[in-house]
Scaffold this motif. Structure first.
Motif, PDB file in Angstrom:
ATOM      1  N   THR A  39       0.840  -1.203   0.000  1.00  0.00           N
ATOM      2  CA  THR A  39       0.000   0.000   0.000  1.00  0.00           C
ATOM      3  C   THR A  39       0.872   1.249   0.000  1.00  0.00           C
ATOM      4  O   THR A  39       1.908   1.311   0.658  1.00  0.00           O
ATOM      5  N   LYS A  81       0.737   5.662  -0.028  1.00  0.00           N
ATOM      6  CA  LYS A  81      -0.076   6.855   0.216  1.00  0.00           C
ATOM      7  C   LYS A  81       0.799   8.095   0.081  1.00  0.00           C
ATOM      8  O   LYS A  81       1.960   8.087   0.483  1.00  0.00           O
ATOM      9  N   LEU A 126       1.534  11.685   1.417  1.00  0.00           N
ATOM     10  CA  LEU A 126       1.276  12.526   2.587  1.00  0.00           C
ATOM     11  C   LEU A 126       1.017  13.973   2.189  1.00  0.00           C
ATOM     12  O   LEU A 126       0.304  14.696   2.888  1.00  0.00           O
ATOM     13  N   ASN A 127       1.631  14.395   1.125  1.00  0.00           N
ATOM     14  CA  ASN A 127       1.344  15.702   0.544  1.00  0.00           C
ATOM     15  C   ASN A 127       1.589  15.607  -0.952  1.00  0.00           C
ATOM     16  O   ASN A 127       2.216  14.661  -1.432  1.00  0.00           O
ATOM     17  N   ALA A 153      -5.928   6.621  -0.628  1.00  0.00           N
ATOM     18  CA  ALA A 153      -6.067   8.042  -0.304  1.00  0.00           C
ATOM     19  C   ALA A 153      -6.051   8.297   1.196  1.00  0.00           C
ATOM     20  O   ALA A 153      -5.748   9.409   1.646  1.00  0.00           O
ATOM     21  N   SER A 154      -6.384   7.269   1.985  1.00  0.00           N
ATOM     22  CA  SER A 154      -6.450   7.448   3.433  1.00  0.00           C
ATOM     23  C   SER A 154      -6.154   6.116   4.115  1.00  0.00           C
ATOM     24  O   SER A 154      -5.998   5.084   3.452  1.00  0.00           O
ATOM     25  N   GLY A 155      -6.086   6.159   5.432  1.00  0.00           N
ATOM     26  CA  GLY A 155      -5.794   4.944   6.177  1.00  0.00           C
ATOM     27  C   GLY A 155      -4.299   4.659   6.223  1.00  0.00           C
ATOM     28  O   GLY A 155      -3.471   5.449   5.772  1.00  0.00           O
ATOM     29  N   ASN A 156      -3.957   3.493   6.759  1.00  0.00           N
ATOM     30  CA  ASN A 156      -2.554   3.113   6.887  1.00  0.00           C
ATOM     31  C   ASN A 156      -1.973   2.692   5.540  1.00  0.00           C
ATOM     32  O   ASN A 156      -2.685   2.186   4.668  1.00  0.00           O
ATOM     33  N   ARG A 174       4.866   5.656   2.542  1.00  0.00           N
ATOM     34  CA  ARG A 174       4.303   7.001   2.579  1.00  0.00           C
ATOM     35  C   ARG A 174       5.237   7.954   1.845  1.00  0.00           C
ATOM     36  O   ARG A 174       6.429   8.042   2.161  1.00  0.00           O
ATOM     37  N   GLN A 195       2.420   6.738  10.999  1.00  0.00           N
ATOM     38  CA  GLN A 195       1.796   6.848   9.694  1.00  0.00           C
ATOM     39  C   GLN A 195       1.860   8.267   9.124  1.00  0.00           C
ATOM     40  O   GLN A 195       1.534   8.488   7.957  1.00  0.00           O
ATOM     41  N   ASN A 196       2.284   9.199   9.922  1.00  0.00           N
ATOM     42  CA  ASN A 196       2.457  10.566   9.434  1.00  0.00           C
ATOM     43  C   ASN A 196       3.908  10.877   9.098  1.00  0.00           C
ATOM     44  O   ASN A 196       4.261  12.038   8.899  1.00  0.00           O
TER      45      ASN A 196
END
Length: 500
Positions: free
Chosen positions: A70, A72, A74-75, A103-106, A110, A136-137
């Motif tokens: 997965t 994602k 972050l920006n 788009a969201s979640g874990n 990242r 996750q951030n």
């Protein structure tokens, strides 16, 4: 276990400067392609306390084969989400791994841009190291300098970073490669960086990888996307320029690490009579070597075949003759994951004779990279003898189509092939329609040997002309001068001329 993060900055050795003093340990500009506008720096992000035997690929850092990773963002200040997904998918074409962008979640991976003010260096954790970053951030991949980078630079950054995500490491650490490091590196580093001891940096960034727990290609690959160039004053044997695409060895190696993907994608389907009394030859040209499975009758017979490089023209071909056990209706499904650029089919003993073999259904729509399609001595009809249609529409890169000796073929649909330039048709007496509407790059259509019904029946001819795209300086070439008076003005009105 302590998880202090380190960034080993190889990009420091690539800093561009106008200083020409050899005693200053900064670098001079490296030559770049004219479309590039900015230097790029690349680093290795690592986790202290984990095994650091980094190489071309380290077993401990590889994902399980078939894993869905997965991803994602972050920006996304540059609106690059779609491009990143497209470029990362080039690894997916060859590795039995899936990148699932969420788009969201874990997420396992990242992506950040200029993350935490890291605006001057692009970096990535290697392989499964990202699992140790539980926040996750927090980014596990960072892209920098994208406000000034060209598209080719951005793509290369993504390919290199996602190579690291899959567990690959920078190529200069290959065991068989001697970079020819200069002592000036140590002097430069110790003069500029105080946080990381030179011995530690040397072990984790510059030295060849220890053999334990390591898999790698047999030879150093100078064309690898994982190449990173260094100034010759620091390394006499390393590259002086970047690579921007996956190399052939990159592809072979990632297939070795994550096998099986080449057989998962359906490339083409043919249905019809392919009995052993006749022949059905298929030739597939690909970009680079590739493996295929030829599946006859949904698993009744499965043949593994290879597209191999032809030493005379340096192109890769799969050539195979299908001979099912019985002369009857069969289904041929071709699985693979190459970039198929040309398909050639042959159903008779030569290009001008036709036997009892025929195709009633064909689908090659998964071959989005297709540039050419040739049919020789292969009929298109149903089992009860009715003429069938051939559909090859909406291929963005298809440049030429040729069909010779197909006795029952009724219609050819070549709609919206925007790169299509040439159509050749011969010995197709039952052909009543050729529809190439939307194929606006057409330069010529050549119809020869036994003119089809579209040229001898006024109704079919009117339909054919009305379906021609309106273009300029294109030419319809036929052998006989038998053509009605109204035809030439009608062709001229669409920008076409006739050549006998």
């Amino acid at each position: 276990m302590k998880k202090t993060l380190w960034t080993f900055v190889m990009g420091m050795l690539l800093i561009f400067t106008s200083c020409q003093n050899e005693d200053d340990f900064s670098t001079q500009s490296l030559p770049q392609p004219p479309q590039l506008r900015t230097s790029h720096f690349y680093g290795v992000k690592s986790v202290e306390g984990q095994s650091e035997l980094r190489g071309v690929a380290q077993v401990d850092k590889l994902w399980h084969n078939g894993t869905v990773i997965t991803v994602k963002l972050l920006n996304d200040p540059y609106n690059m989400a779609d491009s990143i997904k497209t470029w990362a998918a080039e690894w997916e074409e060859h590795a039995n791994i899936t990148f699932d962008f969420v788009a969201s979640g874990n997420a396992n991976v990242r992506i950040g841009f200029d993350w935490n003010d890291s605006k001057w260096i692009t970096w990535s954790y290697t392989g499964t190291d990202c699992k140790y970053i539980r926040n996750q951030n927090e980014a596990t991949v960072n892209f920098a300098f994208w406000d000034m980078a060209s598209e080719v630079e951005k793509k290369a950054d993504v390919l290199r970073a996602f190579g690291q995500v899959l567990g690959l490491e920078l190529e200069h650490r290959h065991l068989s490669f001697d970079a020819g490091w200069s002592s000036r590196i140590q002097q430069y580093w110790e003069g500029e960086i105080e946080d990381i001891p030179w011995d530690e940096l040397k072990e984790y960034v510059f030295d060849p990888i220890e053999e334990r727990n390591l898999v790698q290609t047999e030879e150093y690959d100078a064309n690898s996307i994982m190449i990173w160039p260094f100034d010759r004053r620091y390394a006499t044997n390393t590259a002086r320029d970047y690579n921007y695409e996956l190399s052939e060895l990159d592809i072979q190696f990632i297939k070795q690490l994550y096998p099986g993907k080449e057989f998962t994608k359906l490339v083409a389907v043919f249905e019809g009579n392919m009995g052993d009394a006749e022949i059905f030859d298929i030739s597939i040209m690909t970009e680079g070597t590739a493996s295929f499975i030829l599946d006859i009758d949904n698993g009744k017979e499965r043949i593994v075949a290879e597209a191999e490089r032809n030493p005379y023209n340096n192109q890769c071909y799969l050539n195979y003759r299908i001979r099912p056990e019985e002369s009857s209706i069969h289904t041929l499904k071709i699985y693979g994951n190459p970039k198929v650029v040309r398909i050639i089919t042959l159903g008779g003993e030569d290009y001008s004779t036709i036997g009892t073999n025929y195709i009633s259904f064909m689908d090659v729509s998964p071959c989005s990279e297709l540039t050419g399609f040739n049919i020789y001595s292969l009929d298109f009809r149903t089992s009860d003898g009715q003429g069938a249609d051939l559909n090859l529409s909406n291929f963005e890169k298809l440049e030429f189509f040729e069909c010779s000796t197909s006795r029952s073929l009724k219609r050819i649909n070549l709609l919206n092939n925007t790169a299509l330039k040439y159509i050749g048709i011969a010995r197709t007496p039952c052909l009543i329609e050729v529809n190439c509407s939307g194929s606006t790059s057409l330069e010529g259509i050549h119809i020869y040997h036994e003119e089809p019904l579209i040229l001898t029946n006024e109704t079919y001819l009117r339909t054919f002309i009305n379906n021609l795209p309106i273009v300029s300086r294109s030419q319809l070439s036929i052998e006989d001068e038998y053509i009605r008076d109204w035809v030439e003005p009608a062709l001229n009105a669409r920008g076409w001329s006739i050549y006998y």
